[in-house]
Design a protein around this motif. Structure first.
Motif, mmCIF file in Angstrom:
data_model
loop_
_atom_site.group_PDB
_atom_site.id
_atom_site.type_symbol
_atom_site.label_atom_id
_atom_site.label_comp_id
_atom_site.label_asym_id
_atom_site.label_seq_id
_atom_site.Cartn_x
_atom_site.Cartn_y
_atom_site.Cartn_z
ATOM 1 N N GLU A 1 0.951 -1.005 0.099
ATOM 2 C CA GLU A 1 0.103 -0.056 -0.009
ATOM 3 C C GLU A 1 0.870 1.232 -0.007
ATOM 4 O OE1 GLU A 1 -4.275 1.417 2.065
ATOM 5 O OE2 GLU A 1 -2.869 -0.148 3.124
ATOM 6 N N ARG A 2 1.943 1.148 0.568
ATOM 7 C CA ARG A 2 2.965 2.182 0.697
ATOM 8 C C ARG A 2 3.430 2.636 -0.592
ATOM 9 N NH1 ARG A 2 6.998 2.055 5.538
ATOM 10 N NH2 ARG A 2 7.535 4.123 4.789
ATOM 11 N N ASP A 3 3.803 1.564 -1.643
ATOM 12 C CA ASP A 3 3.966 2.169 -3.011
ATOM 13 C C ASP A 3 3.436 2.965 -3.738
ATOM 14 O OD1 ASP A 3 6.425 0.423 -2.347
ATOM 15 O OD2 ASP A 3 5.457 -1.466 -2.899
ATOM 16 N N ALA A 4 2.175 3.269 -3.323
ATOM 17 C CA ALA A 4 1.122 4.113 -4.414
ATOM 18 C C ALA A 4 1.770 5.323 -4.203
ATOM 19 C CB ALA A 4 -0.224 4.071 -3.835
ATOM 20 N N GLY A 5 1.728 5.841 -5.491
ATOM 21 C CA GLY A 5 2.258 7.541 -5.716
ATOM 22 C C GLY A 5 2.694 7.612 -7.070
ATOM 23 N N VAL A 6 3.362 8.608 -7.147
ATOM 24 C CA VAL A 6 3.797 9.100 -8.587
ATOM 25 C C VAL A 6 5.174 8.904 -8.828
ATOM 26 C CG1 VAL A 6 4.316 11.341 -9.964
ATOM 27 C CG2 VAL A 6 2.214 11.202 -8.186
ATOM 28 N N TYR A 7 5.353 8.147 -10.230
ATOM 29 C CA TYR A 7 6.746 7.524 -10.922
ATOM 30 C C TYR A 7 6.942 8.420 -12.007
ATOM 31 C CZ TYR A 7 6.474 4.031 -7.198
ATOM 32 O OH TYR A 7 6.214 3.277 -5.987
ATOM 33 N N GLN A 25 12.689 9.879 -16.834
ATOM 34 C CA GLN A 25 13.036 11.010 -17.131
ATOM 35 C C GLN A 25 14.223 10.824 -18.253
ATOM 36 O OE1 GLN A 25 14.348 13.356 -14.017
ATOM 37 N NE2 GLN A 25 12.333 13.684 -13.062
ATOM 38 N N VAL A 26 14.265 11.686 -19.431
ATOM 39 C CA VAL A 26 15.184 11.399 -20.279
ATOM 40 C C VAL A 26 16.137 12.665 -20.142
ATOM 41 C CG1 VAL A 26 15.608 11.386 -22.718
ATOM 42 C CG2 VAL A 26 13.710 10.057 -22.006
ATOM 43 N N SER A 27 17.577 12.436 -20.066
ATOM 44 C CA SER A 27 18.308 13.428 -19.968
ATOM 45 C C SER A 27 18.247 14.413 -20.992
ATOM 46 C CB SER A 27 19.675 13.036 -19.793
ATOM 47 O OG SER A 27 20.110 12.178 -20.675
ATOM 48 N N ALA A 28 17.710 15.557 -21.149
ATOM 49 C CA ALA A 28 17.876 16.535 -22.209
ATOM 50 C C ALA A 28 17.651 17.963 -21.290
ATOM 51 C CB ALA A 28 16.828 16.372 -23.102
ATOM 52 N N HIS A 29 17.560 18.861 -22.135
ATOM 53 C CA HIS A 29 17.429 20.477 -21.613
ATOM 54 C C HIS A 29 16.311 21.091 -22.305
ATOM 55 C CE1 HIS A 29 21.214 20.010 -19.499
ATOM 56 N NE2 HIS A 29 21.718 19.710 -20.672
ATOM 57 N N PRO A 30 15.255 21.045 -21.648
ATOM 58 C CA PRO A 30 14.725 20.634 -20.280
ATOM 59 C C PRO A 30 14.690 19.099 -20.619
ATOM 60 C CG PRO A 30 12.906 21.676 -21.239
ATOM 61 C CD PRO A 30 13.903 21.998 -22.246
ATOM 62 N N PRO A 31 14.541 18.363 -19.263
ATOM 63 C CA PRO A 31 14.368 16.692 -19.485
ATOM 64 C C PRO A 31 13.054 16.431 -20.015
ATOM 65 C CG PRO A 31 14.457 17.617 -17.182
ATOM 66 C CD PRO A 31 14.732 18.620 -17.971
ATOM 67 N N PHE A 32 12.867 15.481 -20.673
ATOM 68 C CA PHE A 32 11.605 14.790 -20.875
ATOM 69 C C PHE A 32 10.981 14.092 -19.704
ATOM 70 C CE2 PHE A 32 13.797 16.036 -25.010
ATOM 71 C CZ PHE A 32 12.438 16.463 -25.591
ATOM 72 N N ILE A 33 9.793 14.009 -19.592
ATOM 73 C CA ILE A 33 9.408 13.301 -18.477
ATOM 74 C C ILE A 33 7.899 12.856 -18.583
ATOM 75 C CG2 ILE A 33 8.385 13.433 -16.068
ATOM 76 C CD1 ILE A 33 10.242 15.887 -15.639
ATOM 77 N N ARG A 34 8.068 11.252 -18.364
ATOM 78 C CA ARG A 34 6.383 10.864 -18.477
ATOM 79 C C ARG A 34 6.125 10.051 -16.907
ATOM 80 N NH1 ARG A 34 4.722 5.438 -18.903
ATOM 81 N NH2 ARG A 34 2.854 5.184 -19.787
ATOM 82 N N THR A 35 5.068 10.587 -16.777
ATOM 83 C CA THR A 35 4.346 10.105 -15.268
ATOM 84 C C THR A 35 3.594 9.109 -15.115
ATOM 85 O OG1 THR A 35 4.650 12.449 -14.739
ATOM 86 C CG2 THR A 35 3.381 11.384 -13.295
ATOM 87 N N VAL A 36 3.740 8.093 -14.389
ATOM 88 C CA VAL A 36 3.101 7.036 -13.972
ATOM 89 C C VAL A 36 2.412 7.236 -12.657
ATOM 90 C CG1 VAL A 36 2.679 4.602 -13.640
ATOM 91 C CG2 VAL A 36 4.336 5.488 -15.516
ATOM 92 N N TYR A 37 0.991 7.050 -12.414
ATOM 93 C CA TYR A 37 0.392 7.191 -11.344
ATOM 94 C C TYR A 37 -0.031 5.741 -10.920
ATOM 95 C CZ TYR A 37 -0.121 12.203 -12.680
ATOM 96 O OH TYR A 37 0.257 13.343 -13.043
ATOM 97 N N LEU A 38 0.464 5.220 -9.753
ATOM 98 C CA LEU A 38 0.423 4.048 -9.272
ATOM 99 C C LEU A 38 -0.640 4.047 -8.208
ATOM 100 C CD1 LEU A 38 1.014 0.989 -9.345
ATOM 101 C CD2 LEU A 38 2.826 1.579 -8.050
ATOM 102 N N SER A 39 -1.587 3.150 -8.026
ATOM 103 C CA SER A 39 -2.577 2.884 -6.916
ATOM 104 C C SER A 39 -2.440 1.321 -6.716
ATOM 105 C CB SER A 39 -4.149 3.242 -7.357
ATOM 106 O OG SER A 39 -4.140 4.611 -7.805
ATOM 107 N N VAL A 40 -2.624 1.004 -5.199
ATOM 108 C CA VAL A 40 -2.359 -0.548 -4.869
ATOM 109 C C VAL A 40 -3.799 -0.637 -4.233
ATOM 110 C CG1 VAL A 40 -1.352 -2.049 -3.453
ATOM 111 C CG2 VAL A 40 0.099 -0.268 -4.703
ATOM 112 N N SER A 41 -4.451 -1.557 -4.658
ATOM 113 C CA SER A 41 -5.915 -1.871 -4.287
ATOM 114 C C SER A 41 -5.788 -2.924 -3.020
ATOM 115 C CB SER A 41 -6.831 -2.438 -5.139
ATOM 116 O OG SER A 41 -8.068 -2.886 -4.716
ATOM 117 N N VAL A 42 -6.095 -2.670 -1.983
ATOM 118 C CA VAL A 42 -6.082 -3.683 -0.714
ATOM 119 C C VAL A 42 -7.361 -4.390 -0.740
ATOM 120 C CG1 VAL A 42 -5.559 -3.881 1.818
ATOM 121 C CG2 VAL A 42 -4.537 -2.139 0.449
#
Length: 309
Positions: free
Chosen positions: A147-153, A156-173
């Motif tokens: 359950e504590r692993d839920a959150g934002v991941y 990132q690709v090293s560039a200027h500015p960096p490229f970012i893709r976001t994954v929102y993880l939910s853990v169902s108990v």
């Protein structure tokens, strides 16, 4: 380099030198001997802006080169919901990476926790690792999600500015309950000897149930028990959970005890079963309540006596 480009470079140097001499109040009689007869068009170029972009574009045009393609993600930001204890792959497919580096970080407010950099894992949590899949998927692997692993991941690709893709993880108990005929949670169940024990287990809050529902009497598994006879388990798996029923025919005193229902190793619950030989369950409960009241009264009396001393 063409004559026009060379002239532009020389012009820029001369302009900077003239500005320097002017700023230092050095008298200029003939600042550039031999250059007095240059055409007016040259001095027009000297007074025009000279930027790095112009130089790069001119060079690229002269050698016939094309700008290097920028990297991009094949997938948009995503939301992932997994079951407690499941294994998770968070994908990051990158096109035109070239010599740039991919990293995974976990965001907690303003804090960033580095998980992987390139093919190397930097997290102290051994459940995280990079699981690269050819040709371009920099997958983050998380084993046994809690359950504590839920959150934002973030990938990132090293560039200027960096490229970012976001994954929102939910853990169902998952929620596991043993209920009675009315659907209420049962703590104790009473049966007459010779009757059929019937227990109903409801598993909910499971997005994709993959584990089996198991029944145990104490430490003995009942799903495939053939030693006693008369035991059957029927489980119906649904989109968001499961309902499992345990039947034990011709109950006897040996069938009394704790019965547990569990979804794999993720969640479980227990109920206490009493098989009675003619006893009245209500009287049994009443006698238990009377005993508790007597114990409470005795404790209160002893406490009062000690205070009066």
């Amino acid at each position: 380099m063409t004559m026009r480009s060379l002239s532009a470079v020389v012009a820029a140097i001369l302009l900077q030198l003239a500005q320097f001499l002017t700023a230092t109040n050095i008298p200029i009689v003939k600042p550039f001997p031999g250059l007095e007869d240059l055409p007016k068009s040259f001095w027009h170029e000297l007074s025009s802006p000279f930027t790095e972009v112009y130089e790069e574009e001119s060079l690229a045009t002269e050698i016939g080169a094309t700008p290097e393609p920028r990297p991009f993600f094949e997938d948009d930001d995503s939301n992932i919901t997994v079951q407690l204890g499941a294994q998770v792959h968070m994908h990051c497919r990158v096109q035109h990476l070239q010599k740039r580096t991919v990293s995974w970080v976990r965001r907690r407010g303003d804090e960033l926790l580095l998980l992987t950099f390139g093919i190397n894992t930097y997290s102290s949590d051994s459940r995280f690792s990079l699981n690269y899949e050819k040709p371009n998927d920099w997958r983050l692997l998380l084993r046994s999600a809690t359950e504590r692993d839920a959150g934002v991941y973030e990938c990132q690709v090293s560039a200027h500015p960096p490229f970012i893709r976001t994954v929102y993880l939910s853990v169902s108990v998952p929620k596991v309950e043993i209920v009675d005929e009315r659907g209420a949670t049962a703590g104790d169940k009473f049966y007459k000897a010779g009757s059929t024990i019937e227990l109903k287990c409801v598993v909910s809050k499971v997005p994709h149930p993959t584990g089996y529902v198991t029944w145990r009497h104490g430490s003995r598994m009942l799903n495939y028990d053939t030693t006693r006879g008369g035991i059957s388990v029927k489980t119906d798996m649904g989109a968001e959970g499961a309902v499992s029923r345990l039947y034990i025919a011709n109950a006897n005193k040996k069938d009394s005890g704790n019965y547990s229902c569990a979804l794999a190793d993720v969640a479980a619950t227990t109920v206490s079963v009493h098989v009675l030989n003619g006893e009245n369950p209500a009287a049994m409960q009443h006698g238990r309540s009377a005993g508790l009241r007597a114990a409470f009264a005795l404790t209160a009396a002893l406490t009062l006596t000690s205070l009066l001393r």
